[in-house]
Design a protein around this motif. Structure first.
Motif, PDB file in Angstrom:
ATOM      1  N   UNK A  34      34.096  20.328  18.505  1.00 29.94           N
ATOM      2  CA  UNK A  34      34.108  19.593  19.764  1.00 29.94           C
ATOM      3  C   UNK A  34      34.056  20.596  20.909  1.00 29.94           C
ATOM      4  N   UNK A  35      33.615  20.132  22.060  1.00 29.81           N
ATOM      5  CA  UNK A  35      33.631  20.938  23.273  1.00 29.81           C
ATOM      6  C   UNK A  35      34.604  20.315  24.262  1.00 29.81           C
ATOM      7  N   UNK A  36      35.298  21.164  24.990  1.00 26.03           N
ATOM      8  CA  UNK A  36      36.263  20.669  25.961  1.00 26.03           C
ATOM      9  C   UNK A  36      36.420  21.705  27.068  1.00 26.03           C
ATOM     10  N   UNK A  37      36.996  21.305  28.177  1.00 28.69           N
ATOM     11  CA  UNK A  37      37.199  22.221  29.295  1.00 28.69           C
ATOM     12  C   UNK A  37      38.488  22.999  29.084  1.00 28.69           C
ATOM     13  N   UNK A  38      38.416  24.317  29.268  1.00 27.78           N
ATOM     14  CA  UNK A  38      39.591  25.167  29.103  1.00 27.78           C
ATOM     15  C   UNK A  38      39.825  25.971  30.376  1.00 27.78           C
ATOM     16  N   UNK A  39      41.066  26.410  30.579  1.00 30.65           N
ATOM     17  CA  UNK A  39      41.440  27.214  31.745  1.00 30.65           C
ATOM     18  C   UNK A  39      42.104  28.495  31.268  1.00 30.65           C
ATOM     19  N   UNK A  40      41.764  29.601  31.892  1.00 29.60           N
ATOM     20  CA  UNK A  40      42.363  30.880  31.536  1.00 29.60           C
ATOM     21  C   UNK A  40      42.655  31.661  32.810  1.00 29.60           C
ATOM     22  N   UNK A  41      43.579  32.591  32.737  1.00 23.37           N
ATOM     23  CA  UNK A  41      43.958  33.406  33.883  1.00 23.37           C
ATOM     24  C   UNK A  41      43.220  34.747  33.855  1.00 23.37           C
ATOM     25  N   UNK A  42      43.335  35.499  34.933  1.00 20.84           N
ATOM     26  CA  UNK A  42      43.005  36.915  34.952  1.00 20.84           C
ATOM     27  C   UNK A  42      43.866  37.561  36.020  1.00 20.84           C
ATOM     28  N   UNK A  43      44.016  38.881  35.938  1.00 22.92           N
ATOM     29  CA  UNK A  43      44.916  39.591  36.846  1.00 22.92           C
ATOM     30  C   UNK A  43      44.132  40.521  37.754  1.00 22.92           C
ATOM     31  N   UNK A  44      44.639  40.746  38.965  1.00 20.35           N
ATOM     32  CA  UNK A  44      43.995  41.663  39.899  1.00 20.35           C
ATOM     33  C   UNK A  44      45.026  42.638  40.465  1.00 20.35           C
ATOM     34  N   UNK A  45      44.525  43.759  40.927  1.00 20.61           N
ATOM     35  CA  UNK A  45      45.362  44.807  41.506  1.00 20.61           C
ATOM     36  C   UNK A  45      44.735  45.250  42.814  1.00 20.61           C
ATOM     37  N   UNK A  46      45.536  45.354  43.859  1.00 22.53           N
ATOM     38  CA  UNK A  46      45.112  45.723  45.217  1.00 22.53           C
ATOM     39  C   UNK A  46      44.370  44.554  45.870  1.00 22.53           C
ATOM     40  N   UNK A  47      43.852  44.805  47.060  1.00 26.47           N
ATOM     41  CA  UNK A  47      43.172  43.763  47.818  1.00 26.47           C
ATOM     42  C   UNK A  47      41.698  44.127  48.018  1.00 26.47           C
ATOM     43  N   UNK A  48      40.850  43.110  47.990  1.00 27.64           N
ATOM     44  CA  UNK A  48      39.434  43.303  48.261  1.00 27.64           C
ATOM     45  C   UNK A  48      39.217  43.164  49.764  1.00 27.64           C
ATOM     46  N   UNK A  49      38.862  44.285  50.412  1.00 26.30           N
ATOM     47  CA  UNK A  49      38.694  44.297  51.865  1.00 26.30           C
ATOM     48  C   UNK A  49      37.387  45.013  52.214  1.00 26.30           C
ATOM     49  N   UNK A 107      34.148  33.261  25.441  1.00 23.89           N
ATOM     50  CA  UNK A 107      34.586  34.382  26.271  1.00 23.89           C
ATOM     51  C   UNK A 107      33.567  34.668  27.371  1.00 23.89           C
ATOM     52  N   UNK A 108      32.287  34.665  27.026  1.00 23.74           N
ATOM     53  CA  UNK A 108      31.255  34.945  28.020  1.00 23.74           C
ATOM     54  C   UNK A 108      31.212  33.873  29.104  1.00 23.74           C
ATOM     55  N   UNK A 109      31.421  32.622  28.724  1.00 31.83           N
ATOM     56  CA  UNK A 109      31.465  31.539  29.717  1.00 31.83           C
ATOM     57  C   UNK A 109      32.634  31.753  30.683  1.00 31.83           C
ATOM     58  N   UNK A 110      33.758  32.199  30.155  1.00 28.65           N
ATOM     59  CA  UNK A 110      34.932  32.509  30.987  1.00 28.65           C
ATOM     60  C   UNK A 110      34.632  33.673  31.931  1.00 28.65           C
ATOM     61  N   UNK A 111      34.019  34.742  31.399  1.00 32.11           N
ATOM     62  CA  UNK A 111      33.691  35.901  32.228  1.00 32.11           C
ATOM     63  C   UNK A 111      32.683  35.555  33.313  1.00 32.11           C
ATOM     64  N   UNK A 112      31.767  34.663  33.019  1.00 31.93           N
ATOM     65  CA  UNK A 112      30.812  34.210  34.034  1.00 31.93           C
ATOM     66  C   UNK A 112      31.533  33.563  35.207  1.00 31.93           C
ATOM     67  N   UNK A 113      32.593  32.827  34.902  1.00 28.20           N
ATOM     68  CA  UNK A 113      33.376  32.173  35.962  1.00 28.20           C
ATOM     69  C   UNK A 113      34.140  33.204  36.790  1.00 28.20           C
ATOM     70  N   UNK A 114      34.686  34.226  36.132  1.00 23.69           N
ATOM     71  CA  UNK A 114      35.361  35.302  36.859  1.00 23.69           C
ATOM     72  C   UNK A 114      34.360  36.018  37.764  1.00 23.69           C
ATOM     73  N   UNK A 115      33.190  36.300  37.238  1.00 26.00           N
ATOM     74  CA  UNK A 115      32.119  36.967  37.988  1.00 26.00           C
ATOM     75  C   UNK A 115      31.772  36.176  39.248  1.00 26.00           C
ATOM     76  N   UNK A 116      31.661  34.868  39.082  1.00 23.86           N
ATOM     77  CA  UNK A 116      31.324  33.999  40.210  1.00 23.86           C
ATOM     78  C   UNK A 116      32.479  33.892  41.194  1.00 23.86           C
ATOM     79  N   UNK A 117      33.689  33.708  40.675  1.00 17.38           N
ATOM     80  CA  UNK A 117      34.869  33.510  41.517  1.00 17.38           C
ATOM     81  C   UNK A 117      35.175  34.734  42.376  1.00 17.38           C
ATOM     82  N   UNK A 118      34.902  35.919  41.838  1.00 22.47           N
ATOM     83  CA  UNK A 118      35.190  37.160  42.563  1.00 22.47           C
ATOM     84  C   UNK A 118      33.980  37.689  43.336  1.00 22.47           C
ATOM     85  N   UNK A 119      32.864  36.966  43.289  1.00 16.78           N
ATOM     86  CA  UNK A 119      31.686  37.390  44.029  1.00 16.78           C
ATOM     87  C   UNK A 119      31.170  38.755  43.611  1.00 16.78           C
ATOM     88  N   UNK A 120      31.180  39.021  42.303  1.00 18.45           N
ATOM     89  CA  UNK A 120      30.841  40.363  41.820  1.00 18.45           C
ATOM     90  C   UNK A 120      29.374  40.717  42.010  1.00 18.45           C
TER      91      UNK A 120
END
Length: 212
Positions: free
Chosen positions: A6-21, A90-103
């Motif tokens: 089955x496919x379902x929506x999942x949520x995962x965290x990630x951590x950051x250090x310092x500020x993006x300025x 995992x790659x789908x999750x990383x794609x979301x991190x990439x998008x969320x952080x404007x990489x």
């Protein structure tokens, strides 16, 4: 016995250090090894200049208790069980991190993989055609399914393979069999960086590669 899916929506965290300025010069995405949690893995990057470096540590999704005790928690990116399915998740999750952080807009993107994180970061780069300024592979194996043609687009990426001279996993046998393949995968801008130590992240090497 049937195994269904089955496919379902999942949520995962990630951590950051310092500020993006506006003063940030380097954006790091650092992939931890097996048994780590992302927030603890960030300790290896606390010594970098806080103003110049913004660090993102994705979190491996499969968590478990370590050492058979219900005290400390670790995590794994994937196993031999349903590996391709785990990789796609995992790659789908990383794609979301990439998008969320404007990489995509990061002017100097540094991708760092340690141990099991090497397999994750190289698969992500190969399948998503991400071109970082630097790719640092620390004490890990590159998945066997990856071929030179998967990385031909990395024209200007500086690539470093870092390992401890006393690492039981990256020993003489490993180097004998893997060095040739690594050079074939990355024929441009590749350097091998040994350090005195074992299967670990060496902070002095990180400082040097960060240009500090």
């Amino acid at each position: 016995m049937d195994e269904k899916q089955v496919s379902y929506r999942a949520t995962n965290t990630y951590s950051t250090l310092n500020e993006l300025t506006d003063k940030t010069e380097n954006v790091w995405v650092v992939f931890h090894g097996i048994d780590y949690l992302s927030r603890y893995f960030l300790k290896y990057f606390r010594h970098l200049n806080q103003e110049k470096n913004y660090i993102i540590a994705p979190q491996a999704p499969s968590k478990y208790y370590l050492n058979g005790k219900y005290e400390h928690v670790g995590a794994s990116w994937a196993t031999r069980e349903n590996t391709e399915l785990e990789i796609e998740n995992v790659l789908a999750y990383l794609d979301e991190v990439y998008e969320n952080e404007g990489l995509k807009k990061a002017k100097n993107l540094v991708l760092f993989g340690y141990s099991q994180g090497v397999s994750v970061v190289t698969r992500w780069i190969a399948r998503r055609k991400i071109s970082p300024s630097q790719l640092i592979l620390n004490s890990g194996r590159i998945p066997m399914e990856l071929k030179p043609e998967d990385f031909v687009f990395l024209n200007s990426t500086e690539i470093s393979f870092v390992y401890g001279t006393e690492d039981p996993f990256v020993n003489k046998e490993f180097l004998k069999s893997e060095e040739k393949r690594i050079r074939e995968l990355f024929p441009k801008n590749l350097k091998f960086i040994p350090f005195d130590g074992g299967h670990e992240v060496n902070q002095q090497v990180i400082i040097k590669l960060a240009g500090e």
